[in-house]
Design a protein around this motif. Structure first.
Motif, PDB file in Angstrom:
ATOM      1  N   GLU A  52       0.788  -1.206  -0.066  1.00  0.00           N
ATOM      2  CA  GLU A  52      -0.096   0.028   0.121  1.00  0.00           C
ATOM      3  C   GLU A  52       0.913   1.126  -0.093  1.00  0.00           C
ATOM      4  N   ILE A  53       1.764   1.212   0.574  1.00  0.00           N
ATOM      5  CA  ILE A  53       2.662   2.467   0.977  1.00  0.00           C
ATOM      6  C   ILE A  53       3.571   2.517  -0.460  1.00  0.00           C
ATOM      7  N   ILE A  54       3.985   1.554  -1.061  1.00  0.00           N
ATOM      8  CA  ILE A  54       4.601   1.717  -2.271  1.00  0.00           C
ATOM      9  C   ILE A  54       3.858   2.250  -3.341  1.00  0.00           C
ATOM     10  N   ALA A  55       2.686   1.796  -3.442  1.00  0.00           N
ATOM     11  CA  ALA A  55       1.444   2.335  -4.362  1.00  0.00           C
ATOM     12  C   ALA A  55       1.156   3.595  -4.384  1.00  0.00           C
ATOM     13  N   ASP A  56       1.429   4.054  -2.926  1.00  0.00           N
ATOM     14  CA  ASP A  56       0.757   5.497  -2.779  1.00  0.00           C
ATOM     15  C   ASP A  56       2.003   6.343  -3.133  1.00  0.00           C
ATOM     16  N   GLN A  57       3.123   5.838  -2.612  1.00  0.00           N
ATOM     17  CA  GLN A  57       4.233   7.005  -2.649  1.00  0.00           C
ATOM     18  C   GLN A  57       5.143   6.804  -4.083  1.00  0.00           C
ATOM     19  N   GLY A  58       4.928   5.349  -4.864  1.00  0.00           N
ATOM     20  CA  GLY A  58       5.949   5.196  -5.875  1.00  0.00           C
ATOM     21  C   GLY A  58       7.194   4.530  -5.440  1.00  0.00           C
ATOM     22  N   SER A  59       7.902   4.083  -6.335  1.00  0.00           N
ATOM     23  CA  SER A  59       9.241   3.431  -6.116  1.00  0.00           C
ATOM     24  C   SER A  59      10.312   3.895  -6.796  1.00  0.00           C
ATOM     25  N   ASP A  60      10.226   5.255  -7.083  1.00  0.00           N
ATOM     26  CA  ASP A  60      10.950   6.023  -7.757  1.00  0.00           C
ATOM     27  C   ASP A  60      11.700   7.133  -6.900  1.00  0.00           C
ATOM     28  N   TRP A  61      12.662   7.162  -6.261  1.00  0.00           N
ATOM     29  CA  TRP A  61      12.947   8.340  -5.347  1.00  0.00           C
ATOM     30  C   TRP A  61      13.575   9.849  -6.060  1.00  0.00           C
ATOM     31  N   ARG A  62      13.626   9.653  -7.398  1.00  0.00           N
ATOM     32  CA  ARG A  62      14.117  10.882  -7.824  1.00  0.00           C
ATOM     33  C   ARG A  62      12.942  11.911  -8.289  1.00  0.00           C
ATOM     34  N   PRO A  63      11.778  11.738  -8.401  1.00  0.00           N
ATOM     35  CA  PRO A  63      10.842  12.719  -8.627  1.00  0.00           C
ATOM     36  C   PRO A  63      10.401  13.202  -6.938  1.00  0.00           C
ATOM     37  N   ILE A  64      10.547  12.195  -6.164  1.00  0.00           N
ATOM     38  CA  ILE A  64      10.476  12.712  -4.717  1.00  0.00           C
ATOM     39  C   ILE A  64      11.581  13.865  -4.298  1.00  0.00           C
ATOM     40  N   VAL A  65      12.852  13.512  -4.585  1.00  0.00           N
ATOM     41  CA  VAL A  65      13.789  14.398  -4.107  1.00  0.00           C
ATOM     42  C   VAL A  65      13.727  15.585  -4.836  1.00  0.00           C
ATOM     43  N   GLU A  66      13.165  15.852  -6.128  1.00  0.00           N
ATOM     44  CA  GLU A  66      13.087  16.848  -6.746  1.00  0.00           C
ATOM     45  C   GLU A  66      11.890  17.968  -6.336  1.00  0.00           C
ATOM     46  N   ALA A  67      10.750  17.214  -5.775  1.00  0.00           N
ATOM     47  CA  ALA A  67       9.869  17.764  -5.091  1.00  0.00           C
ATOM     48  C   ALA A  67      10.305  18.239  -3.666  1.00  0.00           C
ATOM     49  N   CYS A  68      11.227  17.706  -3.118  1.00  0.00           N
ATOM     50  CA  CYS A  68      11.539  18.071  -1.722  1.00  0.00           C
ATOM     51  C   CYS A  68      12.324  19.227  -1.790  1.00  0.00           C
ATOM     52  N   ASP A  95      23.377  14.528  -2.307  1.00  0.00           N
ATOM     53  CA  ASP A  95      24.147  15.934  -2.623  1.00  0.00           C
ATOM     54  C   ASP A  95      22.689  16.913  -2.297  1.00  0.00           C
ATOM     55  N   TRP A  96      21.637  16.302  -2.915  1.00  0.00           N
ATOM     56  CA  TRP A  96      20.287  17.132  -2.628  1.00  0.00           C
ATOM     57  C   TRP A  96      20.150  17.811  -1.205  1.00  0.00           C
ATOM     58  N   LEU A  97      20.709  17.134  -0.070  1.00  0.00           N
ATOM     59  CA  LEU A  97      20.683  17.597   1.144  1.00  0.00           C
ATOM     60  C   LEU A  97      21.313  18.902   1.322  1.00  0.00           C
ATOM     61  N   GLY A  98      22.179  19.426   0.281  1.00  0.00           N
ATOM     62  CA  GLY A  98      22.674  20.582   0.450  1.00  0.00           C
ATOM     63  C   GLY A  98      21.551  21.977   0.184  1.00  0.00           C
ATOM     64  N   GLN A  99      20.435  21.497  -0.357  1.00  0.00           N
ATOM     65  CA  GLN A  99      19.421  22.460  -0.441  1.00  0.00           C
ATOM     66  C   GLN A  99      18.477  22.645   0.592  1.00  0.00           C
ATOM     67  N   LEU A 100      18.655  21.932   1.823  1.00  0.00           N
ATOM     68  CA  LEU A 100      17.889  21.933   2.768  1.00  0.00           C
ATOM     69  C   LEU A 100      18.660  22.372   4.030  1.00  0.00           C
ATOM     70  N   HIS A 101      17.749  23.032   5.126  1.00  0.00           N
ATOM     71  CA  HIS A 101      18.278  23.239   6.453  1.00  0.00           C
ATOM     72  C   HIS A 101      18.196  21.820   7.097  1.00  0.00           C
ATOM     73  N   ASN A 102      19.181  21.328   7.140  1.00  0.00           N
ATOM     74  CA  ASN A 102      19.382  19.866   7.842  1.00  0.00           C
ATOM     75  C   ASN A 102      19.414  19.914   9.504  1.00  0.00           C
ATOM     76  N   ILE A 103      18.290  19.222  10.024  1.00  0.00           N
ATOM     77  CA  ILE A 103      18.642  19.064  11.643  1.00  0.00           C
ATOM     78  C   ILE A 103      18.328  17.620  11.890  1.00  0.00           C
TER      79      ILE A 103
END
Length: 242
Positions: A52-68, A95-103
């Protein structure tokens, strides 16, 4: 300009309560564990509600990271992402973490293990997310310098002090609404909520810290020694929220 916050936590921490606190700000939108689906797909691990989780969120991390890093739902000034350390796999870009304020939100590993095993009977070193948390921390240091570290115990002992300290470091105003919220489910909760969120659904704020009398089973002692070494290092770097 949107302030994008990545709050990196292992499982069985106060991460969902922390998400509640931020969502209770009028200027903030939240995202609950955006990489959970790709993590389950890529790791092959069996978690409650996996399909259910995979169906809801998808299996590809790339578009998710782009949205983040590019999307701010509802044009919110603050975009809070509840990120789980064990969901960020080596095969993903970091490397996309460099565009977040990480805590980094840490918790005593012995308490994490005891809580985790109440939901899943067994746990591996990777399941607890603490080794990954230390690695992600070091990666962020290499890109941005030292990020903030919060210990769950400190937050529970002084929620207002901890949140005021974080808000000041981020350059935003503290909102007293962060200290309490209505009980119950939220539309922002991941669909895995029924398996993991019973306590937070009953909560209306941060509960006071209660020492946990936990004993690590002998078969987990070696794992715990590794986790404690990383935890103690990160704890030594935590914010002073007194």
């Amino acid at each position: 300009m949107t302030l994008r916050i990545g709050m990196w936590s292992g499982p069985r921490n106060i991460s969902t309560a922390m998400m509640r606190a931020w969502e209770n700000r009028q200027d903030c939108t939240v995202w609950d564990e955006p990489l959970y689906g790709p993590y389950l797909h890529m790791s092959g691990i069996d978690h409650p509600g996996k399909a259910e989780i995979i169906a809801d969120q998808g299996s590809d991390w790339r578009p998710i990271v782009e949205a983040c890093i590019t999307s701010a739902p509802e044009d919110a000034p603050v975009f809070y992402q509840k990120q789980m350390t064990h969901h960020l796999l080596d095969a993903m870009d970091w490397d996309w973490l460099g565009q977040l304020h990480n805590i980094f939100l840490i918790r005593n590993p012995e308490e994490v293990l005891a809580s985790y095993r109440r939901v899943r009977a067994t746990a591996t070193l990777d399941d607890l997310g603490i080794v990954q948390q230390a690695r992600i921390y070091d990666h962020v240091v290499g890109m941005q310098g030292e990020p903030m570290v919060l210990d769950a115990k400190d937050v529970l002992m002084n929620p207002e002090g901890a949140l005021r300290t974080v808000c000041a470091a981020l350059g935003i105003n503290f909102d007293p609404n962060m200290l309490s919220w209505p009980a119950g489910k939220r539309a922002s909760d991941g669909i895995w909520g029924p398996y993991w969120y019973d306590n937070v659904w009953q909560s209306t704020g941060f509960e006071g810290y209660r020492p946990r009398n936990v004993t690590t089973p002998p078969e987990y002692r070696e794992i715990m020694d590794v986790c404690m070494a990383h935890y103690e290092r990160l704890r030594g770097l935590r914010l002073d929220a007194s």
